[in-house]
Design a protein around this motif. Structure first.
Motif, PDB file in Angstrom:
ATOM      1  N   ASP A 284      46.469  14.017  44.712  1.00 26.98           N
ATOM      2  CA  ASP A 284      47.413  14.053  45.828  1.00 26.98           C
ATOM      3  C   ASP A 284      46.822  14.997  46.881  1.00 26.98           C
ATOM      4  O   ASP A 284      47.115  16.188  46.914  1.00 26.98           O
TER       5      ASP A 284
ATOM      6  N   ALA B  48      49.260  16.997  49.004  1.00 28.53           N
ATOM      7  CA  ALA B  48      50.255  17.831  48.334  1.00 28.53           C
ATOM      8  C   ALA B  48      49.814  19.303  48.321  1.00 28.53           C
ATOM      9  O   ALA B  48      48.652  19.623  48.590  1.00 28.53           O
TER      10      ALA B  48
ATOM     11  N   VAL C 256      43.366  20.758  43.776  1.00 28.39           N
ATOM     12  CA  VAL C 256      44.147  19.616  44.268  1.00 28.39           C
ATOM     13  C   VAL C 256      44.951  19.035  43.103  1.00 28.39           C
ATOM     14  O   VAL C 256      44.368  18.645  42.083  1.00 28.39           O
ATOM     15  N   PRO C 257      46.279  18.962  43.238  1.00 24.58           N
ATOM     16  CA  PRO C 257      47.070  18.403  42.137  1.00 24.58           C
ATOM     17  C   PRO C 257      46.976  16.888  42.094  1.00 24.58           C
ATOM     18  O   PRO C 257      46.562  16.252  43.067  1.00 24.58           O
ATOM     19  N   LYS C 258      47.377  16.351  40.965  1.00 27.99           N
ATOM     20  CA  LYS C 258      47.385  14.902  40.807  1.00 27.99           C
ATOM     21  C   LYS C 258      48.828  14.391  40.793  1.00 27.99           C
ATOM     22  O   LYS C 258      49.727  15.082  40.323  1.00 27.99           O
ATOM     23  N   ASN C 259      48.997  13.177  41.296  1.00 30.17           N
ATOM     24  CA  ASN C 259      50.310  12.547  41.225  1.00 30.17           C
ATOM     25  C   ASN C 259      50.644  12.291  39.767  1.00 30.17           C
ATOM     26  O   ASN C 259      49.854  11.687  39.033  1.00 30.17           O
ATOM     27  N   ALA C 260      51.799  12.739  39.346  1.00 30.59           N
ATOM     28  CA  ALA C 260      52.154  12.634  37.930  1.00 30.59           C
ATOM     29  C   ALA C 260      52.338  11.198  37.480  1.00 30.59           C
ATOM     30  O   ALA C 260      52.273  10.918  36.281  1.00 30.59           O
ATOM     31  N   ALA C 261      52.578  10.298  38.401  1.00 35.71           N
ATOM     32  CA  ALA C 261      52.771   8.897  38.031  1.00 35.71           C
ATOM     33  C   ALA C 261      51.449   8.143  37.974  1.00 35.71           C
ATOM     34  O   ALA C 261      51.246   7.308  37.100  1.00 35.71           O
TER      35      ALA C 261
END
Lengths: 243, 107
Positions: free
Chosen positions: B51, B54, B41-46
């Motif tokens: 995410d 995503a 699971v990717p993370k929101n870059a901000a």
């Protein structure tokens, strides 16, 4: 104090995400009715990644269109390169790419890219059998900038290529940040749009930075110029208004 | 330049890729990333938050065919997983080479 004054005058402030990572955007994000995707690598809130590798790049305008990559070894980088002090995605060639299925396939599009590819040119092309439209770098060949996407017009910084050849493209783009625009790109019969990879060989994949990618359907000249001027201010690239 | 692992058959490439996927999940979890059903699971870059809606990373690579009819995947060399190449070389038969310029027939 300055922020309060701006708010007091009722001016729109830029989205917070656009201000992260350094210089660049100072103007409000323009409202472009024809835009169906606005990718902005400086807006971190639109990027999903792990360890600096991008899995998803969403529409800055909040639309549902997006570019994705679910294969670990094929993800472009984020957080490693900048353009004008702003975060840019870095495509390293090979199999590195982002793909958006479906949304590009229905119409004629105008596409704008903020690119810095020091050693290569770029082209947008579609294979003869359809399937994909692809942004790639080119080196050592004579193919025109855009291939198999209809009567597309290629411009850099708002100025049409002259000659409209790879040589003209190279002269206009090599080693500098540029706003490349492809007008009237026929995306009919294409199932997806790929940023980065045509074939896995070194010569036909994109190697360089990508700051923004904006896709519009039937934009007016005013809209093109609005986007061009915005990108120019944001990324520090030249732009001359289209007539 | 990108290194690739070349296999004689698709099945060999798939087997090796599955082995990489098997070791990748605990590696990512060890770094604090969320893995659901083997997918990263990717993370929101901000925000650095997961995410969940995503695109997830589902595999290391997708085997592709070479012009000679062999099959290849991207190598771990030069990546965070490079130490695993020792075990992969012991358990799988492949040749590691720099990605050739296969080009492609342009229109």
């Amino acid at each position: 104090m300055q922020m309060r004054n701006l708010a007091f005058r009722g001016l729109r402030l830029p989205r917070l995400g656009a201000m992260r990572g350094g210089g660049g955007a100072v103007a409000p994000l323009p409202d472009i009715a024809s835009a169906v995707y606005w990718g902005d690598a400086s807006d971190a809130s639109t990027i999903s990644a792990t360890s600096g590798k991008v899995s998803e790049w969403r529409d800055r305008n909040g639309g549902t269109n997006k570019f994705v990559q679910g294969t670990a070894a094929s993800r472009p980088e984020t957080g490693t390169q900048t353009i004008n002090g702003l975060n840019a995605l870095q495509f390293t060639g090979g199999v590195v790419s982002l793909e958006s299925p479906n949304f590009m396939s229905t119409s004629t599009h105008t596409l704008m890219f903020v690119i810095e590819a020091p050693d290569d040119d770029w082209i947008l092309m579609a294979p003869p059998a359809g399937g994909q439209a692809i942004l790639v770098s080119m080196s050592g060949n004579t193919f025109p900038p855009n291939t198999n996407i209809g009567s597309a017009i290629t411009s850099v910084g708002g100025v049409n290529l002259s000659p409209d050849t790879r040589v003209g493209l190279e002269a206009a783009t090599t080693g500098s940040v540029c706003i490349a625009m492809v007008e009237n790109a026929n995306m009919s019969n294409l199932s997806s749009f790929v940023l980065g990879e045509w074939t896995p060989g070194a010569a036909l994949s994109y190697r360089g930075k990508l700051g923004s990618f904006v896709a519009m359907i039937a934009p007016t000249t005013a809209e093109k110029n609005t986007v061009g001027n915005y990108l120019s201010a944001q990324w520090g690239a030249a732009w001359v208004d289209r007539a | 330049m990108t290194q690739i692992m070349v296999f004689e058959t698709l099945a060999e490439a798939q087997t090796c890729n599955a082995a990489i996927d098997a070791l990748a999940a605990p590696y990512w979890q060890g770094l604090g990333f969320t893995v659901i059903n083997g997918e990263l699971v990717p993370k929101n870059a901000a925000t650095s938050l997961d995410d969940l809606s995503a695109q997830r990373v589902t595999t290391w690579a997708i085997p592709r065919e070479t012009p000679e009819g062999k099959w290849w995947i991207t190598s771990l060399t030069g990546t965070d997983f490079e130490p695993a190449m020792i075990d992969l070389r012991a358990a799988h038969t492949f040749t590691e080479i720099e990605m050739p310029n296969w080009g492609g027939a342009l229109p």
